[in-house]
Scaffold this motif. Structure first.
Motif, PDB file in Angstrom:
ATOM      1  N   PHE A 148     -13.995  31.665  17.778  1.00  0.00           N
ATOM      2  CA  PHE A 148     -12.876  30.831  17.330  1.00  0.00           C
ATOM      3  C   PHE A 148     -13.357  29.887  16.225  1.00  0.00           C
ATOM      4  O   PHE A 148     -14.355  29.191  16.383  1.00  0.00           O
ATOM      5  CB  PHE A 148     -12.357  30.021  18.516  1.00  0.00           C
ATOM      6  N   CYS A 149     -12.627  29.883  15.105  1.00  0.00           N
ATOM      7  CA  CYS A 149     -12.996  29.018  13.976  1.00  0.00           C
ATOM      8  C   CYS A 149     -11.864  28.004  13.777  1.00  0.00           C
ATOM      9  O   CYS A 149     -10.781  28.372  13.309  1.00  0.00           O
ATOM     10  CB  CYS A 149     -13.192  29.839  12.711  1.00  0.00           C
ATOM     11  N   PRO A 150     -12.099  26.728  14.127  1.00  0.00           N
ATOM     12  CA  PRO A 150     -11.017  25.737  14.092  1.00  0.00           C
ATOM     13  C   PRO A 150     -10.537  25.445  12.668  1.00  0.00           C
ATOM     14  O   PRO A 150     -11.178  25.818  11.699  1.00  0.00           O
ATOM     15  CB  PRO A 150     -11.655  24.503  14.724  1.00  0.00           C
ATOM     16  N   VAL A 151      -9.381  24.781  12.578  1.00  0.00           N
ATOM     17  CA  VAL A 151      -8.827  24.387  11.284  1.00  0.00           C
ATOM     18  C   VAL A 151      -9.895  23.589  10.525  1.00  0.00           C
ATOM     19  O   VAL A 151     -10.561  22.736  11.095  1.00  0.00           O
ATOM     20  CB  VAL A 151      -7.557  23.520  11.485  1.00  0.00           C
ATOM     21  N   GLY A 152     -10.066  23.902   9.253  1.00  0.00           N
ATOM     22  CA  GLY A 152     -11.036  23.187   8.433  1.00  0.00           C
ATOM     23  C   GLY A 152     -12.466  23.661   8.593  1.00  0.00           C
ATOM     24  O   GLY A 152     -13.400  23.033   8.088  1.00  0.00           O
ATOM     25  N   ARG A 168     -19.577  29.991   6.186  1.00  0.00           N
ATOM     26  CA  ARG A 168     -20.337  30.223   7.417  1.00  0.00           C
ATOM     27  C   ARG A 168     -19.646  31.309   8.262  1.00  0.00           C
ATOM     28  O   ARG A 168     -20.307  32.183   8.813  1.00  0.00           O
ATOM     29  CB  ARG A 168     -20.427  28.900   8.197  1.00  0.00           C
ATOM     30  N   ALA A 169     -18.316  31.247   8.329  1.00  0.00           N
ATOM     31  CA  ALA A 169     -17.580  32.259   9.098  1.00  0.00           C
ATOM     32  C   ALA A 169     -17.792  33.642   8.489  1.00  0.00           C
ATOM     33  O   ALA A 169     -17.998  34.630   9.216  1.00  0.00           O
ATOM     34  CB  ALA A 169     -16.089  31.912   9.145  1.00  0.00           C
ATOM     35  N   ALA A 170     -17.788  33.718   7.162  1.00  0.00           N
ATOM     36  CA  ALA A 170     -17.997  35.016   6.502  1.00  0.00           C
ATOM     37  C   ALA A 170     -19.399  35.539   6.796  1.00  0.00           C
ATOM     38  O   ALA A 170     -19.597  36.737   7.033  1.00  0.00           O
ATOM     39  CB  ALA A 170     -17.775  34.886   4.999  1.00  0.00           C
ATOM     40  N   ALA A 171     -20.378  34.629   6.802  1.00  0.00           N
ATOM     41  CA  ALA A 171     -21.754  35.051   7.091  1.00  0.00           C
ATOM     42  C   ALA A 171     -21.857  35.564   8.520  1.00  0.00           C
ATOM     43  O   ALA A 171     -22.556  36.547   8.790  1.00  0.00           O
ATOM     44  CB  ALA A 171     -22.715  33.881   6.866  1.00  0.00           C
ATOM     45  N   LEU A 172     -21.152  34.909   9.438  1.00  0.00           N
ATOM     46  CA  LEU A 172     -21.193  35.358  10.837  1.00  0.00           C
ATOM     47  C   LEU A 172     -20.494  36.715  10.989  1.00  0.00           C
ATOM     48  O   LEU A 172     -20.945  37.572  11.746  1.00  0.00           O
ATOM     49  CB  LEU A 172     -20.565  34.304  11.755  1.00  0.00           C
ATOM     50  N   ARG A 173     -19.403  36.935  10.254  1.00  0.00           N
ATOM     51  CA  ARG A 173     -18.763  38.258  10.294  1.00  0.00           C
ATOM     52  C   ARG A 173     -19.733  39.334   9.802  1.00  0.00           C
ATOM     53  O   ARG A 173     -19.814  40.420  10.380  1.00  0.00           O
ATOM     54  CB  ARG A 173     -17.493  38.273   9.427  1.00  0.00           C
ATOM     55  N   ALA A 174     -20.477  38.992   8.741  1.00  0.00           N
ATOM     56  CA  ALA A 174     -21.431  39.973   8.213  1.00  0.00           C
ATOM     57  C   ALA A 174     -22.515  40.294   9.238  1.00  0.00           C
ATOM     58  O   ALA A 174     -23.106  41.370   9.216  1.00  0.00           O
ATOM     59  CB  ALA A 174     -22.050  39.453   6.915  1.00  0.00           C
ATOM     60  N   GLU A 175     -22.766  39.351  10.169  1.00  0.00           N
ATOM     61  CA  GLU A 175     -23.744  39.594  11.244  1.00  0.00           C
ATOM     62  C   GLU A 175     -23.127  40.373  12.406  1.00  0.00           C
ATOM     63  O   GLU A 175     -23.816  40.683  13.369  1.00  0.00           O
ATOM     64  CB  GLU A 175     -24.252  38.262  11.802  1.00  0.00           C
ATOM     65  N   GLY A 176     -21.819  40.615  12.369  1.00  0.00           N
ATOM     66  CA  GLY A 176     -21.205  41.397  13.429  1.00  0.00           C
ATOM     67  C   GLY A 176     -20.249  40.615  14.324  1.00  0.00           C
ATOM     68  O   GLY A 176     -19.655  41.176  15.237  1.00  0.00           O
ATOM     69  N   TRP A 177     -20.083  39.310  14.077  1.00  0.00           N
ATOM     70  CA  TRP A 177     -19.110  38.539  14.860  1.00  0.00           C
ATOM     71  C   TRP A 177     -17.690  38.912  14.436  1.00  0.00           C
ATOM     72  O   TRP A 177     -17.446  39.194  13.266  1.00  0.00           O
ATOM     73  CB  TRP A 177     -19.308  37.031  14.631  1.00  0.00           C
ATOM     74  N   ARG A 178     -16.779  38.878  15.414  1.00  0.00           N
ATOM     75  CA  ARG A 178     -15.359  38.903  15.078  1.00  0.00           C
ATOM     76  C   ARG A 178     -14.910  37.449  15.078  1.00  0.00           C
ATOM     77  O   ARG A 178     -15.152  36.728  16.057  1.00  0.00           O
ATOM     78  CB  ARG A 178     -14.536  39.636  16.139  1.00  0.00           C
ATOM     79  N   THR A 179     -14.244  37.024  14.024  1.00  0.00           N
ATOM     80  CA  THR A 179     -13.779  35.643  13.977  1.00  0.00           C
ATOM     81  C   THR A 179     -12.260  35.593  14.132  1.00  0.00           C
ATOM     82  O   THR A 179     -11.555  36.521  13.761  1.00  0.00           O
ATOM     83  CB  THR A 179     -14.153  34.963  12.640  1.00  0.00           C
ATOM     84  N   LEU A 196     -16.849  27.981  16.735  1.00  0.00           N
ATOM     85  CA  LEU A 196     -17.683  27.464  15.650  1.00  0.00           C
ATOM     86  C   LEU A 196     -17.525  25.946  15.605  1.00  0.00           C
ATOM     87  O   LEU A 196     -16.417  25.429  15.481  1.00  0.00           O
ATOM     88  CB  LEU A 196     -17.242  28.097  14.317  1.00  0.00           C
ATOM     89  N   ASN A 197     -18.633  25.232  15.747  1.00  0.00           N
ATOM     90  CA  ASN A 197     -18.604  23.769  15.733  1.00  0.00           C
ATOM     91  C   ASN A 197     -19.540  23.319  14.629  1.00  0.00           C
ATOM     92  O   ASN A 197     -20.759  23.388  14.783  1.00  0.00           O
ATOM     93  CB  ASN A 197     -19.041  23.240  17.106  1.00  0.00           C
ATOM     94  N   GLY A 198     -18.962  22.876  13.501  1.00  0.00           N
ATOM     95  CA  GLY A 198     -19.800  22.655  12.314  1.00  0.00           C
ATOM     96  C   GLY A 198     -20.367  24.006  11.939  1.00  0.00           C
ATOM     97  O   GLY A 198     -19.635  24.996  11.856  1.00  0.00           O
ATOM     98  N   GLY A 199     -21.673  24.110  11.818  1.00  0.00           N
ATOM     99  CA  GLY A 199     -22.264  25.417  11.521  1.00  0.00           C
ATOM    100  C   GLY A 199     -22.715  26.151  12.768  1.00  0.00           C
ATOM    101  O   GLY A 199     -23.212  27.270  12.685  1.00  0.00           O
TER     102      GLY A 199
END
Lengths: 371, 371
Positions: free
Chosen positions: B324-328, B333-344, B363-366
C-alpha cells in the motif's frame, strides 16, 4: 508482418506465425505485467455473452457490428464480445459488487467484429486494458495514465504522446457558460468534431464555441488558451485536473490537448486521453473517465490494441540459444540445459539438420558447441 | 472455483474472477514454457475461419457443434473454432509448407462450442497443445509424450497417469491376423468400445477379438497379454513402439494400456495416449499420431484443456507482497519497488483502506512495513 497472402482465411482474419506470435506474446505479457505491478487483478470473462447484456452496457456504440447467433439452450441471442471493457464493468457491478473500492481489474483477450471498417480492416483484435472502479477523480486519472505509460514503455514503445481531451466539454459549457439551446448541442459537437469553423458560426450561439478550435496543440499553450476562454470558470476544475495529470507525466511523454475531440470517447465523462507512439499509423489506445452502466459507479480506465502496439515496436533480435540434441543424446543433460533457459530441439533421426531447424548450438556429449 | 451463480451469463460460459484467472494464467504460461523449451514455436490462428475449411480438416468430428454465422463480406459460412489442432494443421500445410521438417508448433487459445454435452458442460475451453509435424515415428511419439509430461509437471500436476492405446488396432488385425469381413469391422470396434464380450462373440469372426478385452490394465502386464495375442506379429512394430515410449517415462508416470480404446482418437493412427492426474475428474488431455488432412503428412501431437488441469492443481498460496502506497508517497521509490517484484496499490484518497484492499505491506517514507 508474416501474413497469409491467399484466401485461406476470411477477410480481416489472420494467422500470427511464429515470429509475430512470439512478439505478440512478449508485448502482451509486458502490458499485463505493468498492470499487475500496479495492483490490477486480471479477470477472464467469456468470449460469448447474451447479446442484450453486452449491448445495453455498450450504450449503443457499434453493437451492430457484433457477431450474433441464437443459443440453442436458451433460444436467446448470443454475441461474440467486441469490447472487453463492458464485460469488466458487468463483473464489477455483479460478482465483484461487494469487493472493496477502488477496485482494480485488468484484462487481455480477443474481441471480434462481424464487419470490418475502412480504417480498421481487422475483424479480430487483441484488446488489453485496466479499469479502476469506484473513482473518477484526478488521482484516478493520474494513476490510469501512468499505468498506461508503464505498460507501453515496458512493451518497448518509444516516444509516446498523450493527447488529452474533455469529452463532456460542450455539455458543460452549454449548461453554464456559453448558452446553447438543447437542440443545437449535437450540431455544435458535430462541427467541432469536423473542426468546421464556418459550420460552427452558422449555428445560433455556435460562434461562442469557435475559440475551442484554437485551444489545441502542445499541452502547455493549449491549456492556457482554454483557461482564457473559460472566463466564467465553468471548466476550472477540469482544467486544474488536466494540469495535475499532465504535471505527473511531463517528462515521460509528449503532451497535447484537443479539448473537444470526441472520436472514441462516446461514453467518457470529464476526462479522456489517446495514446500514440513514434512510427505508429494510428492510436495505440484510449482511456478516460466513465460511469459503470446500471450502477452509475464512477470509473477510470484505458484500452490498448495489440496490433497497433506491435506496429511501433522494434523487430526482436534473432533467437540466440536454440540447442540441437542429436539422436542418443543425454536426456538428463538436455533437461538441465532447458532448466537454465536453453530451448532444445531433439533429433528424431540422424537425417535431422540442426541448421535447417534454426539451431544455433549443438550438444556434443555433455558440451554445448556453437554451430 | 469462483463462478457466477446467477443467470448473468449463458449456460456453459463463465467469468474467471481474479483468483482463478491468476491460476489460469500461471498454468497456461507453465505449459507454454515447457513446449517452448522443447523448441515448439507458438502460432496464433484466428478465432474465426471459413466453416468449410475447419470442418474438412476435422474429418467429421463434432462439426455440428460449431458456432456458425454468415460472413457479410464473402457471404460464406464462418465458424468459431472448436479445435485448434486443425488450425495448426492448416498452417503447416499452407503458410509453413516450406518450413523444414520436423516442424514443431504449439498453441494456446479459446475454443467454443454451440452446444454443451452432458460430460463437458462448458461451451468455451482453453485448449493448449503441441504438434510435431513431419513424423509419426516412435521417436516422435516418445518426444510428444515427454513434452506433455513436462508441461503437466511444470504446471504443478502430480501423480500423472498415461493410458496408451493403439487406435487402428482393429483395422490392422482385421487385415492381417484375425480375418474379419469388412462389413463387421465397425461392429467389432463398437463392441470393443463398450467392452461387451457377449456382443463381440456374436459377430462372425468377433470371438477372436475377445482377448483384446483382457489386454488392458497396468502397462507391463497388459503389453505382455497383447504380445501373446499377437502370435502372427501383425502388431509387432506397434508393441515394440509402445514399449520404447513407455521405457522413457516409466519413472515419471503411472502407465496403463487399453489397446482398443478409441474414444477421443477418431483420427489417430497407430499411437494414442490419454493423460490423467491425481484428483482429476476426467482426462487432462490426449495425444497421438495422425496425418495432416490434404497433405497426408505424418504428425504427432497432444492437447490439454485448462479447466481440467486447474482442477488437479493445488490452490495457490495467498499473495504475499502487495504494498500500500499512501497519498503523497514517493513515486520513484514505488516504481523501484515494482521493478523488484512488488505489486503496489496507490491510495487515491486518505480514506483508502490498505487491509481492505488486500495489502500486506505499507510504504512509510522510503521503508516497507508489514501490516
Amino acid at each position: 508482418m508474416e501474413h497469409e497472402t491467399d484466401d485461406l482465411l476470411p477477410e480481416g482474419l489472420e494467422d500470427r506465425l511464429p515470429r509475430e506470435a512470439a512478439a505478440a506474446t512478449r508485448a502482451m505479457r509486458s502490458v499485463l505485467g505493468a498492470m499487475d505491478a500496479h495492483g490490477y487483478d486480471r479477470v477472464r470473462p467469456p468470449l460469448i455473452e447474451f447479446e442484450q447484456s453486452l449491448s445495453q452496457r455498450m450504450q449503443g456504440v457499434s453493437t451492430r457490428r457484433m457477431v450474433r447467433f441464437t443459443d440453442p439452450a436458451s433460444l436467446r441471442t448470443l454475441a461474440l464480445r467486441s469490447d472487453m471493457t463492458v464485460q469488466v464493468g458487468r463483473i464489477s457491478a455483479t460478482s465483484l459488487a461487494g469487493a472493496p473500492r477502488p477496485l482494480r481489474l485488468c484484462y487481455a483477450g480477443e474481441v471480434a467484429l462481424l464487419r470490418a471498417d475502412q480504417l480498421a480492416p481487422e475483424r479480430q483484435r487483441l484488446q488489453m486494458g485496466a479499469e479502476l472502479i469506484g473513482s473518477d477523480s484526478v488521482a484516478a486519472a493520474s494513476e490510469i495514465v501512468r499505468v498506461a505509460l508503464d505498460a507501453l514503455e515496458q512493451a518497448g514503445a518509444r516516444a509516446i504522446s498523450v493527447d488529452f481531451t474533455l469529452p463532456d466539454i460542450v455539455d458543460v459549457l452549454a449548461a453554464e457558460a456559453l448558452p446553447l439551446k438543447a437542440e443545437y448541442v449535437a450540431d455544435v459537437r458535430r462541427e467541432l468534431d469536423t473542426k468546421d469553423a464556418g459550420g460552427l458560426a452558422a449555428i445560433p450561439g455556435g460562434d461562442a464555441y469557435l475559440p475551442l478550435l484554437y485551444a489545441t496543440g502542445p499541452f502547455g499553450e493549449a491549456i492556457e488558451h482554454l483557461a482564457e476562454l473559460d472566463a466564467g470558470g465553468a471548466l476550472a476544475s477540469r482544467i486544474a485536473g488536466l494540469r495535475e495529470v499532465a504535471s505527473g507525466i511531463r517528462e515521460r511523454a509528449r503532451l497535447t490537448l484537443d479539448p473537444s475531440e470526441r472520436h472514441g470517447f462516446e461514453y467518457q465523462s470529464w476526462f479522456g486521453f489517446t495514446l500514440y507512439a513514434e512510427n505508429g499509423r494510428g492510436a495505440l489506445g484510449r482511456g478516460g473517465s466513465y460511469a459503470i452502466v446500471g450502477k452509475d459507479e464512477p470509473a477510470m480506465g484505458f484500452s490498448l490494441y495489440l496490433d497497433q502496439l506491435l506496429d511501433v515496436l522494434d523487430e526482436p533480435a534473432e533467437e540466440a540459444n536454440k540447442l540441437f540434441c542429436p539422436v542418443g543424446h543425454d536426456a538428463e543433460r538436455a533437461a538441465a540445459l532447458r532448466a537454465e533457459g536453453w530451448r532444445t530441439v531433439a533429433a528424431l533421426s540422424d537425417s535431422d539438420d540442426a541448421r535447417a531447424l534454426g539451431c544455433t548450438h549443438r550438444l556434443n556429449g555433455g558440451a554445448v558447441e556453437q554451430l
